[in-house]
Design a protein around this motif. Structure first.
Motif, mmCIF file in Angstrom:
data_model
loop_
_atom_site.group_PDB
_atom_site.id
_atom_site.type_symbol
_atom_site.label_atom_id
_atom_site.label_comp_id
_atom_site.label_asym_id
_atom_site.label_seq_id
_atom_site.Cartn_x
_atom_site.Cartn_y
_atom_site.Cartn_z
ATOM 1 N N UNK A 71 -27.001 -7.126 37.775
ATOM 2 C CA UNK A 71 -27.502 -5.813 36.957
ATOM 3 C C UNK A 71 -28.416 -6.084 38.127
ATOM 4 N N UNK A 72 -29.546 -4.559 38.269
ATOM 5 C CA UNK A 72 -30.475 -5.027 39.288
ATOM 6 C C UNK A 72 -31.900 -4.866 38.246
ATOM 7 N N UNK A 73 -32.025 -4.675 36.932
ATOM 8 C CA UNK A 73 -32.880 -5.793 36.322
ATOM 9 C C UNK A 73 -32.581 -5.187 34.547
ATOM 10 N N UNK A 74 -33.105 -5.576 33.885
ATOM 11 C CA UNK A 74 -32.777 -5.952 32.627
ATOM 12 C C UNK A 74 -32.859 -4.449 31.799
ATOM 13 N N UNK A 75 -32.786 -3.272 32.435
ATOM 14 C CA UNK A 75 -33.511 -1.797 31.795
ATOM 15 C C UNK A 75 -32.097 -1.537 30.911
ATOM 16 N N UNK A 76 -31.197 -1.396 31.598
ATOM 17 C CA UNK A 76 -29.701 -0.888 30.956
ATOM 18 C C UNK A 76 -29.314 -1.564 29.718
ATOM 19 N N UNK A 77 -29.398 -3.427 30.218
ATOM 20 C CA UNK A 77 -28.901 -4.331 28.979
ATOM 21 C C UNK A 77 -29.687 -3.659 28.019
ATOM 22 N N UNK A 78 -31.277 -3.527 27.791
ATOM 23 C CA UNK A 78 -32.515 -3.486 27.191
ATOM 24 C C UNK A 78 -32.022 -1.910 25.796
ATOM 25 N N UNK A 79 -30.862 -1.134 27.148
ATOM 26 C CA UNK A 79 -30.602 0.499 26.055
ATOM 27 C C UNK A 79 -28.875 -0.400 25.263
ATOM 28 N N UNK A 80 -28.306 -0.720 25.646
ATOM 29 C CA UNK A 80 -26.940 -1.307 25.321
ATOM 30 C C UNK A 80 -27.106 -2.326 23.570
ATOM 31 N N UNK A 81 -28.960 -3.353 23.866
ATOM 32 C CA UNK A 81 -29.438 -3.503 22.748
ATOM 33 C C UNK A 81 -29.634 -3.037 21.905
ATOM 34 N N UNK A 82 -30.615 -2.076 22.053
ATOM 35 C CA UNK A 82 -31.193 -1.086 21.001
ATOM 36 C C UNK A 82 -30.090 -0.091 20.571
ATOM 37 N N UNK A 83 -29.755 0.664 20.717
ATOM 38 C CA UNK A 83 -28.484 1.400 20.480
ATOM 39 C C UNK A 83 -27.586 0.875 20.028
ATOM 40 N N UNK A 84 -26.910 -0.375 20.424
ATOM 41 C CA UNK A 84 -26.271 -0.956 19.116
ATOM 42 C C UNK A 84 -26.802 -2.106 17.717
ATOM 43 N N UNK A 85 -28.119 -2.590 17.874
ATOM 44 C CA UNK A 85 -28.451 -2.731 17.594
ATOM 45 C C UNK A 85 -29.327 -2.088 16.398
#
Length: 243
Positions: free
Chosen positions: A134-148
Motif C-alpha cells: 500500500x502507499x502507507x501504513x495508515x490503512x493497515x494501522x486502522x485495521x489493526x486498531x479495529x480488530x484488536x
C-alpha cells in the motif's frame, strides 16, 4: 488500552472515530492518540524524509524524527508495532494476543519506508495485513486498531465474538433477520422453531460447510469433535467439491 499512532497523516484516521470504536473511546475502554511525526521535524519546512543512500527511487523517512516522536509517547510497557508488508500476516491469534497489551505504539511508514536504524532500535514486531503493498501504513494501522479493540474487555459483549469467524477455528454460520420472507426466500425453518439444540446443530453444520467451501485450509488445524466429524463427512458426500 492505549494506542499511540505515529503517522505523517493523522487526518486519515477520521474513519475510526465512529460506531463501536467511538463508543469504546467515550467509555474510556480504549484511547487512540494520533502523533504527527512531522511535528518533531526541526526543518523549517517540516521535512521528514531524504534521498536513500546508495541511490534509488523515492524518499526515506529520517530516523531522528521518528525517534523523537517515539520518545514522546514511549512507556516502560509499550509494545511497538511497525505496519509493513514484510511483517507477519495479521490473524485472529495475533489479534487476541495484542488485545492483552496495555500500550501499543503503531508506527506507520510511507514513501520508500523508514531508515532501518530506527526500526532496529524501537520496533518489537512487524505486522502486515496481506501480501501486497500500500502507499502507507495508515490503512493497515486502522485495521489493526479495529480488530484488536473488539477483543478489549467491555468493547463488545462476549457473546458477540465467541462464535464469529476465526474465533473457534471455523467461519461463522449465516445470519438472518426480519422480514421472514424476502423476495420469496424464507428464513430456514429451524431458526423459527425455538428448538435451541436443533438450532445449534444447524449452525454448526453451516459453519463447517462455509469453511469447507470458502476456506478449506482452516480445517487442517481444527480439532473436530466426533459429532463434527460426522457432519463433515455428510457435507463431503453431499457436496463433491469439498472432498
Amino acid at each position: 488500552m492505549n494506542f499511540d499512532v505515529l503517522t505523517l497523516f493523522p487526518e486519515m484516521f477520521d474513519g475510526i472515530k465512529h460506531s463501536i470504536l467511538e463508543r469504546a473511546q467515550e467509555n474510556n475502554l480504549i484511547n487512540i492518540n494520533l502523533v504527527n511525526i512531522r511535528d518533531f521535524s526541526e526543518n523549517k519546512h517540516k521535512k521528514v524524509d531524504d534521498t536513500p543512500y546508495g541511490g534509488g527511487a523515492g524518499m526515506v523517512i529520517k530516523p531522528d524524527v521518528v525517534n523523537k516522536a517515539y520518545e514522546s509517547v514511549c512507556k516502560p510497557n509499550s509494545r511497538v508495532i511497525y505496519m509493513s508488508p514484510q511483517g507477519k500476516n495479521l490473524n485472529q491469534k495475533m489479534v487476541e494476543r495484542l488485545s492483552k497489551e496495555e500500550n501499543l505504539i503503531i508506527l506507520c511508514g510511507h514513501y520508500e519506508g523508514i531508515d532501518q536504524r530506527i526500526l532496529d532500535k524501537i520496533v518489537d514486531e512487524e505486522v502486515s495485513i496481506g501480501d501486497y503493498v500500500l502507499t502507507g501504513g495508515e490503512l493497515p494501522a486502522m485495521v489493526l486498531i479495529d480488530s484488536v479493540s473488539r477483543y478489549v474487555e467491555g468493547v463488545l459483549k462476549k457473546d458477540s465474538i465467541k462464535e464469529e469467524s476465526f474465533s473457534n477455528g471455523l467461519l461463522e454460520y449465516p445470519q438472518y433477520t426480519r422480514p421472514e420472507v424476502f423476495e420469496n426466500v424464507k428464513v430456514p425453518d429451524v431458526l423459527l422453531s425455538g428448538h435451541h439444540e436443533n438450532i445449534e446443530k444447524w449452525r454448526k453444520k453451516q459453519a463447517i460447510f462455509a469453511t469447507c467451501i470458502k476456506r478449506p485450509d482452516l480445517l487442517k488445524n481444527y480439532n473436530f469433535t466426533d459429532q463434527e466429524k460426522e457432519i463433515l463427512e455428510k457435507i463431503k458426500n453431499e457436496v463433491p467439491n469439498t472432498k
